[in-house]
Motif scaffolding. Sequence first.
Motif, mmCIF file in Angstrom:
data_model
loop_
_atom_site.group_PDB
_atom_site.id
_atom_site.type_symbol
_atom_site.label_atom_id
_atom_site.label_comp_id
_atom_site.label_asym_id
_atom_site.label_seq_id
_atom_site.Cartn_x
_atom_site.Cartn_y
_atom_site.Cartn_z
ATOM 1 N N ILE A 134 0.843 -1.201 0.000
ATOM 2 C CA ILE A 134 0.000 0.000 0.000
ATOM 3 C C ILE A 134 0.874 1.246 0.000
ATOM 4 O O ILE A 134 1.672 1.453 0.925
ATOM 5 N N PRO A 135 0.763 2.096 -1.009
ATOM 6 C CA PRO A 135 1.506 3.362 -0.999
ATOM 7 C C PRO A 135 0.842 4.362 -0.049
ATOM 8 O O PRO A 135 -0.362 4.613 -0.150
ATOM 9 N N ALA A 136 1.623 4.911 0.865
ATOM 10 C CA ALA A 136 1.075 5.858 1.836
ATOM 11 C C ALA A 136 0.679 7.165 1.158
ATOM 12 O O ALA A 136 1.267 7.558 0.145
ATOM 13 N N GLN A 137 -0.321 7.834 1.753
ATOM 14 C CA GLN A 137 -0.781 9.116 1.245
ATOM 15 C C GLN A 137 -0.918 10.129 2.382
ATOM 16 O O GLN A 137 -1.243 9.759 3.512
ATOM 17 N N GLU A 138 -0.680 11.386 2.058
ATOM 18 C CA GLU A 138 -0.914 12.495 2.980
ATOM 19 C C GLU A 138 -1.471 13.670 2.183
ATOM 20 O O GLU A 138 -0.943 14.004 1.120
ATOM 21 N N ASN A 139 -2.557 14.238 2.696
ATOM 22 C CA ASN A 139 -3.161 15.415 2.053
ATOM 23 C C ASN A 139 -3.448 15.186 0.573
ATOM 24 O O ASN A 139 -3.229 16.060 -0.271
ATOM 25 N N GLY A 140 -3.933 13.977 0.273
ATOM 26 C CA GLY A 140 -4.360 13.690 -1.088
ATOM 27 C C GLY A 140 -3.258 13.389 -2.076
ATOM 28 O O GLY A 140 -3.514 13.299 -3.277
ATOM 29 N N ARG A 141 -2.024 13.219 -1.600
ATOM 30 C CA ARG A 141 -0.913 12.875 -2.493
ATOM 31 C C ARG A 141 -0.149 11.693 -1.913
ATOM 32 O O ARG A 141 -0.090 11.492 -0.697
ATOM 33 N N PHE A 142 0.443 10.911 -2.801
ATOM 34 C CA PHE A 142 1.296 9.828 -2.355
ATOM 35 C C PHE A 142 2.580 10.393 -1.746
ATOM 36 O O PHE A 142 3.105 11.423 -2.202
ATOM 37 N N THR A 143 3.095 9.709 -0.736
ATOM 38 C CA THR A 143 4.305 10.187 -0.050
ATOM 39 C C THR A 143 5.582 9.592 -0.620
ATOM 40 O O THR A 143 6.674 10.076 -0.329
ATOM 41 N N GLY A 144 5.473 8.524 -1.388
ATOM 42 C CA GLY A 144 6.662 7.832 -1.879
ATOM 43 C C GLY A 144 7.135 6.743 -0.941
ATOM 44 O O GLY A 144 8.169 6.111 -1.195
ATOM 45 N N LYS A 145 6.371 6.471 0.124
ATOM 46 C CA LYS A 145 6.708 5.437 1.092
ATOM 47 C C LYS A 145 5.556 4.433 1.196
ATOM 48 O O LYS A 145 4.407 4.776 0.917
ATOM 49 N N PRO A 146 5.835 3.199 1.617
ATOM 50 C CA PRO A 146 4.751 2.239 1.815
ATOM 51 C C PRO A 146 4.074 2.460 3.163
ATOM 52 O O PRO A 146 4.669 2.999 4.090
ATOM 53 N N ARG A 147 2.833 2.026 3.261
ATOM 54 C CA ARG A 147 2.121 2.025 4.540
ATOM 55 C C ARG A 147 1.980 0.594 5.026
ATOM 56 O O ARG A 147 1.472 -0.265 4.324
ATOM 57 N N GLY A 148 2.451 0.355 6.227
ATOM 58 C CA GLY A 148 2.360 -0.987 6.795
ATOM 59 C C GLY A 148 3.366 -1.942 6.177
ATOM 60 O O GLY A 148 4.358 -1.540 5.568
ATOM 61 N N THR A 149 3.086 -3.216 6.306
ATOM 62 C CA THR A 149 3.984 -4.274 5.850
ATOM 63 C C THR A 149 3.891 -4.455 4.335
ATOM 64 O O THR A 149 2.794 -4.685 3.818
ATOM 65 N N PRO A 150 5.000 -4.350 3.607
ATOM 66 C CA PRO A 150 4.951 -4.662 2.178
ATOM 67 C C PRO A 150 4.551 -6.122 1.951
ATOM 68 O O PRO A 150 4.968 -7.012 2.705
ATOM 69 N N ALA A 151 3.757 -6.369 0.940
ATOM 70 C CA ALA A 151 3.279 -7.727 0.645
ATOM 71 C C ALA A 151 4.327 -8.481 -0.163
ATOM 72 O O ALA A 151 4.130 -8.810 -1.341
ATOM 73 N N PHE A 152 5.454 -8.769 0.486
ATOM 74 C CA PHE A 152 6.585 -9.395 -0.198
ATOM 75 C C PHE A 152 7.175 -10.477 0.697
ATOM 76 O O PHE A 152 7.377 -10.257 1.893
ATOM 77 N N ARG A 153 7.438 -11.651 0.116
ATOM 78 C CA ARG A 153 7.984 -12.798 0.844
ATOM 79 C C ARG A 153 7.139 -13.078 2.088
ATOM 80 O O ARG A 153 5.921 -13.274 1.988
ATOM 81 N N GLU A 154 7.753 -13.092 3.288
ATOM 82 C CA GLU A 154 7.002 -13.365 4.510
ATOM 83 C C GLU A 154 5.915 -12.326 4.754
ATOM 84 O O GLU A 154 4.922 -12.603 5.443
ATOM 85 N N GLY A 155 6.105 -11.121 4.198
ATOM 86 C CA GLY A 155 5.083 -10.082 4.329
ATOM 87 C C GLY A 155 3.760 -10.479 3.691
ATOM 88 O O GLY A 155 2.692 -10.034 4.137
ATOM 89 N N LYS A 156 3.804 -11.312 2.652
ATOM 90 C CA LYS A 156 2.553 -11.797 2.060
ATOM 91 C C LYS A 156 1.784 -12.651 3.061
ATOM 92 O O LYS A 156 0.558 -12.560 3.164
ATOM 93 N N VAL A 157 2.496 -13.482 3.810
ATOM 94 C CA VAL A 157 1.844 -14.313 4.825
ATOM 95 C C VAL A 157 1.185 -13.429 5.874
ATOM 96 O O VAL A 157 0.018 -13.626 6.240
ATOM 97 N N THR A 158 1.941 -12.437 6.365
ATOM 98 C CA THR A 158 1.408 -11.515 7.370
ATOM 99 C C THR A 158 0.160 -10.811 6.876
ATOM 100 O O THR A 158 -0.864 -10.750 7.573
#
Length: 220
Positions: A134-158
């Motif tokens: 999930i790409p994080a957003q602030e004030n209606g724009r993307f921040t360039g950072k992810p929000r929460g756990t990236p859905a990658f490798r073990e992160g998909k399980v989480t």
Amino acid sequence: MQLALFDLDNTLLSGDSDYEWTQHLISKGVLDRDSFERRNAEFFEQYKSGTLNIHEFLDFQLASLAENTHADLQTWHEEFMADRVRPMIGQKARDLVKRHQDNGDLCAMVTATNSFVTGPICHELNIPHLIATIPAQENGRFTGKPRGTPAFREGKVTRVEDWLESMGLCWKSFERSWFYSDSLNDLPLLSLVSNPVAVDPDSTLHAYAESAGWPILSLR
């Protein structure tokens, strides 16, 4: 109740949506070809070899979202869907998803690629649930950072387990569960379902699937 989970890139798609999104922005002149094409190719090779640092990659991949307006991004994404994504969706992939849908299985796409890029693809494939970075957003724009756990490798399980828990479910809620993937990066989630399926797998996953007796499927 049964559960069907689908990886996206090089599984339901005959290509990589993250890579192609960056290539699309390069072709539009939004990103500098010399610097971004080289870096994009480097990250793609790291992903295929199982050595990708997901946080370094997300700093690269999500920057273009932060640097442009939602209106421009939406216009480019519509072109991206028409020019690059739909040609990568074969009938076999559509039929696989439909088979599980017709069976009444709970279906979700589970992908490391961010939800801005993959949301419309999930809709195109008629998959009702999306588990993505999930790409994080602030004030209606993307921040360039992810929000929460990236859905990658073990992160998909989480992320899958959090999603199931949000519906009052867990692995034991399902008589059978499937996960379809092409990549060695998905071994953590493949190892949890009752029916792991290697789809047009990379060489490492192909060897692992053969030794484990997992089915190997081609959607090409």
